[in-house]
Write a protein that holds these residues in place. Structure first.
Motif, PDB file in Angstrom:
ATOM      1  N   PRO A 333     -73.295   1.374   7.340  1.00  0.00           N
ATOM      2  CA  PRO A 333     -74.095   2.619   7.192  1.00  0.00           C
ATOM      3  C   PRO A 333     -75.274   3.026   8.294  1.00  0.00           C
ATOM      4  O   PRO A 333     -75.754   3.592   9.232  1.00  0.00           O
ATOM      5  N   ASP A 334     -76.106   1.548   8.285  1.00  0.00           N
ATOM      6  CA  ASP A 334     -78.040   2.298   8.760  1.00  0.00           C
ATOM      7  C   ASP A 334     -77.543   1.706  10.907  1.00  0.00           C
ATOM      8  O   ASP A 334     -78.048   1.544  11.024  1.00  0.00           O
ATOM      9  N   HIS A 335     -76.496   1.799  10.685  1.00  0.00           N
ATOM     10  CA  HIS A 335     -76.091   0.411  12.063  1.00  0.00           C
ATOM     11  C   HIS A 335     -74.590   1.524  12.895  1.00  0.00           C
ATOM     12  O   HIS A 335     -73.619   0.645  12.612  1.00  0.00           O
ATOM     13  N   PRO A 336     -75.233   2.408  13.222  1.00  0.00           N
ATOM     14  CA  PRO A 336     -74.036   3.214  13.914  1.00  0.00           C
ATOM     15  C   PRO A 336     -73.105   2.631  15.046  1.00  0.00           C
ATOM     16  O   PRO A 336     -71.549   2.714  15.525  1.00  0.00           O
ATOM     17  N   LEU A 337     -73.623   1.187  15.513  1.00  0.00           N
ATOM     18  CA  LEU A 337     -72.704   1.517  16.422  1.00  0.00           C
ATOM     19  C   LEU A 337     -71.601  -0.577  16.287  1.00  0.00           C
ATOM     20  O   LEU A 337     -70.576   0.276  16.536  1.00  0.00           O
ATOM     21  N   SER A 338     -71.927   0.385  14.749  1.00  0.00           N
ATOM     22  CA  SER A 338     -70.435  -0.437  14.111  1.00  0.00           C
ATOM     23  C   SER A 338     -69.467   0.436  13.398  1.00  0.00           C
ATOM     24  O   SER A 338     -68.522  -0.049  13.040  1.00  0.00           O
ATOM     25  N   GLY A 339     -69.254   1.420  13.930  1.00  0.00           N
ATOM     26  CA  GLY A 339     -68.761   2.390  13.780  1.00  0.00           C
ATOM     27  C   GLY A 339     -68.134   3.462  14.882  1.00  0.00           C
ATOM     28  O   GLY A 339     -68.180   2.428  15.895  1.00  0.00           O
ATOM     29  N   GLU A 340     -67.250   4.188  14.427  1.00  0.00           N
ATOM     30  CA  GLU A 340     -66.490   4.467  16.148  1.00  0.00           C
ATOM     31  C   GLU A 340     -67.136   5.326  16.656  1.00  0.00           C
ATOM     32  O   GLU A 340     -68.222   6.425  15.822  1.00  0.00           O
ATOM     33  N   LYS A 341     -67.340   5.598  18.222  1.00  0.00           N
ATOM     34  CA  LYS A 341     -67.794   6.313  19.109  1.00  0.00           C
ATOM     35  C   LYS A 341     -67.532   7.403  19.073  1.00  0.00           C
ATOM     36  O   LYS A 341     -67.662   8.111  20.103  1.00  0.00           O
ATOM     37  N   LEU A 342     -65.818   7.289  19.476  1.00  0.00           N
ATOM     38  CA  LEU A 342     -65.144   8.385  20.378  1.00  0.00           C
ATOM     39  C   LEU A 342     -65.786   8.281  21.794  1.00  0.00           C
ATOM     40  O   LEU A 342     -66.429   9.779  22.166  1.00  0.00           O
ATOM     41  N   SER A 343     -66.391   7.357  22.835  1.00  0.00           N
ATOM     42  CA  SER A 343     -66.555   7.689  23.893  1.00  0.00           C
ATOM     43  C   SER A 343     -66.447   6.352  23.879  1.00  0.00           C
ATOM     44  O   SER A 343     -65.752   5.204  24.276  1.00  0.00           O
ATOM     45  N   ARG A 344     -67.365   6.129  25.600  1.00  0.00           N
ATOM     46  CA  ARG A 344     -66.752   5.297  27.008  1.00  0.00           C
ATOM     47  C   ARG A 344     -67.525   3.785  26.218  1.00  0.00           C
ATOM     48  O   ARG A 344     -68.652   3.331  27.220  1.00  0.00           O
ATOM     49  N   VAL A 345     -67.827   3.590  25.333  1.00  0.00           N
ATOM     50  CA  VAL A 345     -68.809   2.896  24.293  1.00  0.00           C
ATOM     51  C   VAL A 345     -68.461   2.193  23.426  1.00  0.00           C
ATOM     52  O   VAL A 345     -68.125   1.992  22.575  1.00  0.00           O
ATOM     53  N   VAL A 346     -68.867   0.437  23.719  1.00  0.00           N
ATOM     54  CA  VAL A 346     -68.338  -0.228  22.584  1.00  0.00           C
ATOM     55  C   VAL A 346     -69.421  -1.249  22.567  1.00  0.00           C
ATOM     56  O   VAL A 346     -70.404  -1.647  23.227  1.00  0.00           O
ATOM     57  N   ALA A 347     -68.980  -1.691  21.023  1.00  0.00           N
ATOM     58  CA  ALA A 347     -70.128  -3.056  20.657  1.00  0.00           C
ATOM     59  C   ALA A 347     -69.485  -3.993  20.783  1.00  0.00           C
ATOM     60  O   ALA A 347     -68.307  -4.487  21.020  1.00  0.00           O
ATOM     61  N   LEU A 348     -71.154  -5.049  21.031  1.00  0.00           N
ATOM     62  CA  LEU A 348     -70.190  -5.720  21.161  1.00  0.00           C
ATOM     63  C   LEU A 348     -71.433  -7.024  20.126  1.00  0.00           C
ATOM     64  O   LEU A 348     -72.823  -6.798  20.739  1.00  0.00           O
ATOM     65  N   TYR A 349     -70.780  -8.147  19.387  1.00  0.00           N
ATOM     66  CA  TYR A 349     -71.191  -9.182  18.829  1.00  0.00           C
ATOM     67  C   TYR A 349     -70.636 -10.608  18.782  1.00  0.00           C
ATOM     68  O   TYR A 349     -70.481 -10.547  20.287  1.00  0.00           O
ATOM     69  N   ARG A 350     -71.994 -11.547  18.998  1.00  0.00           N
ATOM     70  CA  ARG A 350     -71.532 -12.159  18.604  1.00  0.00           C
ATOM     71  C   ARG A 350     -71.389 -13.454  17.850  1.00  0.00           C
ATOM     72  O   ARG A 350     -71.700 -13.247  16.925  1.00  0.00           O
ATOM     73  N   ALA A 351     -70.266 -14.153  18.370  1.00  0.00           N
ATOM     74  CA  ALA A 351     -69.556 -14.926  17.149  1.00  0.00           C
ATOM     75  C   ALA A 351     -69.975 -16.050  16.954  1.00  0.00           C
ATOM     76  O   ALA A 351     -70.026 -17.072  18.310  1.00  0.00           O
ATOM     77  N   ALA A 352     -70.094 -17.381  16.507  1.00  0.00           N
ATOM     78  CA  ALA A 352     -70.991 -18.631  16.700  1.00  0.00           C
ATOM     79  C   ALA A 352     -69.222 -19.114  16.640  1.00  0.00           C
ATOM     80  O   ALA A 352     -69.334 -20.397  17.346  1.00  0.00           O
ATOM     81  N   ASP A 353     -68.036 -18.905  15.862  1.00  0.00           N
ATOM     82  CA  ASP A 353     -66.659 -19.442  16.556  1.00  0.00           C
ATOM     83  C   ASP A 353     -66.313 -18.855  15.934  1.00  0.00           C
ATOM     84  O   ASP A 353     -66.194 -17.313  15.258  1.00  0.00           O
ATOM     85  N   PHE A 354     -64.593 -18.742  15.591  1.00  0.00           N
ATOM     86  CA  PHE A 354     -63.340 -17.844  15.222  1.00  0.00           C
ATOM     87  C   PHE A 354     -63.579 -17.713  14.042  1.00  0.00           C
ATOM     88  O   PHE A 354     -63.443 -16.702  13.276  1.00  0.00           O
ATOM     89  N   ASP A 355     -64.205 -18.577  13.023  1.00  0.00           N
ATOM     90  CA  ASP A 355     -64.535 -18.327  11.608  1.00  0.00           C
ATOM     91  C   ASP A 355     -65.281 -17.741  11.033  1.00  0.00           C
ATOM     92  O   ASP A 355     -64.728 -16.163  10.695  1.00  0.00           O
ATOM     93  N   ALA A 356     -66.178 -16.788  11.710  1.00  0.00           N
ATOM     94  CA  ALA A 356     -67.377 -16.463  11.971  1.00  0.00           C
ATOM     95  C   ALA A 356     -67.152 -15.275  12.937  1.00  0.00           C
ATOM     96  O   ALA A 356     -67.133 -14.251  12.040  1.00  0.00           O
ATOM     97  N   ALA A 357     -66.290 -15.078  13.216  1.00  0.00           N
ATOM     98  CA  ALA A 357     -65.721 -14.281  14.084  1.00  0.00           C
ATOM     99  C   ALA A 357     -65.154 -13.329  13.173  1.00  0.00           C
ATOM    100  O   ALA A 357     -65.264 -12.322  13.707  1.00  0.00           O
ATOM    101  N   THR A 358     -64.180 -13.337  12.880  1.00  0.00           N
ATOM    102  CA  THR A 358     -63.086 -13.167  11.929  1.00  0.00           C
ATOM    103  C   THR A 358     -64.227 -12.260  10.610  1.00  0.00           C
ATOM    104  O   THR A 358     -63.367 -11.909   9.934  1.00  0.00           O
TER     105      THR A 358
END
Length: 469
Positions: A333-358
């Motif tokens: 809730p304190d990080h609105p980029l992690s929610g739906e944006k209904l716009s041409r904006v996407v949040a980009l996350y970096r993960a160490a490996d596939f397990d972390a991405a999951t």
């Protein structure tokens, strides 16, 4: 407040719908139901009417763009018509001699459908076609901004009905101006409620006392792993994210990229018009996207140039920019980029490996969008199976443009729909795409058959070997 006369008008509409449905069902044939569905489909697919609906939809809602609305109206309807072609929805649909059970298809009655402003023609048409195919009448309650397009669609449908002698009262809408009280009365007096749109409307549907089908919130998260074809993934994500200016609930909202390919994937996104905003600048984007804590309506489902201007990025991103990818790490809730944006904006996350991405994807969906869908770009199909066993989702979309795939595509086996059930994770009664089977009920004729009663030993022998008697 609504005057009593307003609710009386709803009661009159529902009574007319019920009478029209009974006449539609009396002496019905499969051909009658099929012709009605075809009439409604051609009403939106005829090219001149399709364009008029698309133009009016964008003009009155301010959401999306005309070319993509035209494509959506056409392809979603064509796909639905493919799905229901040859499907039996009248008379005997199953006769099993082994069980002695014969199933007879029966209409539900009057469908009450609440439809969103994001797809003010395509979603109503989908519901109408399914309802008619199964012998029902339908009454629509569009969002206020969707009223003009919905009204135009109904006029086109009624014109087609006149060609084949069908009653206009089979397809109606709540008269403008809409209100919660009018919609509530419609919900309470329908035989089945179908709701696509805000979660407030879904909750109201589930508590109205009428059997209801609602769909959950979207917040699509997509993983890109180290085995993916990065250029193909970037191309598909860009096409999906920008289609109809991200009005779809199936539009990508978060990308989780494995560290080993992160930089290469960011470069692939750039080649597809994805401009990167580094994490250090993300707070500035959040302030523009959610001024005073609410999603900025000036950016909702807008073209790229408007999006760039509202975000204060004019002159700071390439002229070829089609969408914005904002680096972030926060979820909740304190990080609105992690929610739906209904716009041409996407949040980009970096993960160490596939397990972390999951794990990141799971936490995003638990925050918002549980049950809806997750995407995966990979060269390892076993990872899709892994996600299907771990993530709270009803769909794992593999190596596809998400918004084209989730609601059914000509290149996958999902039924064409604009309403995706999200199971118990999303607080829904269905976990599949809304389709014709949800608009029908069956009567079972049950005959006696030879007894099929097992012995206790046949049932419990293995258990007794372990636990004893």
């Amino acid at each position: 407040m609504n005057a009593p006369d307003d609710l009386t008008a709803i009661d009159s509409i529902m009574a007319c719908a019920r009478a029209a449905q009974q006449a539609f069902e009396d002496g019905a044939t499969q051909e009658r139901y099929d012709r009605a569905a075809q009439a409604a489909a051609w009403a939106i697919m005829e090219p001149a009417r399709n364009r008029a609906l698309a133009e009016l939809s964008v003009e009155t809602t301010g959401l999306g763009n005309v070319p993509d609305k035209i494509t959506k109206n056409h392809r979603k309807t064509l796909g639905l018509m493919r799905d229901i072609a040859g499907v039996k929805t009248h008379g005997v649909i199953r006769d099993d001699r082994a069980t002695g059970i014969t199933e007879i298809a029966r209409p539900i009655g009057v469908i009450g459908a609440v439809v969103p402003s994001t797809n003010p023609a395509a979603t109503p048409a989908n519901n109408i076609i399914n309802a008619l195919k199964c012998g029902n009448a339908i009454v629509l309650s569009p969002s206020p901004k969707g009223v003009p397009a919905c009204d135009m669609l109904l006029r086109y449908i009624h014109a087609e009905f006149d060609k084949i002698g069908l009653d206009h009262d089979l397809v109606q809408m709540v008269p403008a101006p809409g209100s919660k009280a009018k919609t509530q009365r419609m919900l309470e007096t329908s035989d089945l409620v179908v709701v696509t749109g805000s979660q407030d409307n879904v909750r109201r549907a589930y508590t109205c006392g009428t059997p209801a089908i609602g769909v959950g919130a979207g917040n699509v998260t997509v993983i890109v792993d180290e085995t993916a074809d990065l250029d193909a993934a970037a191309e598909k994500i860009a096409a999906s994210k920008t289609f109809d200016n991200a009005t779809s609930c199936s539009s990508e909202n978060a990308l989780v990229v494995v560290d080993a390919v992160y930089d290469a994937f960011v470069a692939a996104l750039a080649r597809q018009g994805g401009a990167l905003v580094h994490a250090a600048e993300s707070d500035r984007i959040v302030q523009r996207l959610w001024p005073e804590g609410k999603l900025n309506r000036a950016i909702l489902a807008q073209d790229a140039d408007v999006t760039i201007e509202v975000l204060g990025l004019t002159g700071q991103v390439p002229d070829s920019t089609r969408f914005i990818a904002v680096e972030t790490a926060g979820i909740g809730p304190d990080h609105p980029l992690s929610g739906e944006k209904l716009s041409r904006v996407v949040a980009l996350y970096r993960a160490a490996d596939f397990d972390a991405a999951t794990d990141t994807a799971r936490r995003i969906l638990e925050h918002q969008g549980a049950g809806h869908s997750i995407g995966l770009h990979t060269g390892d199909d076993s990872r899709a199976m892994q996600l299907g066993e771990i993530i709270p989702t009803c769909r794992v979309i593999v190596n596809q443009a998400h918004c084209f795939a989730t609601g059914g595509a000509f290149t996958n086996g999902l039924p064409f729909s604009l309403s995706m059930g999200c199971g118990s994770w999303g607080g829904n009664s269905i976990d599949e795409n809304l389709h014709w089977r949800h608009f029908i009920q069956t009567t079972r004729v049950v005959r006696e058959i030879p007894a099929n009663e097992p012995t206790l030993d046949a049932i419990f022998a293995d258990y007794w070997d372990v636990a004893g008697q």
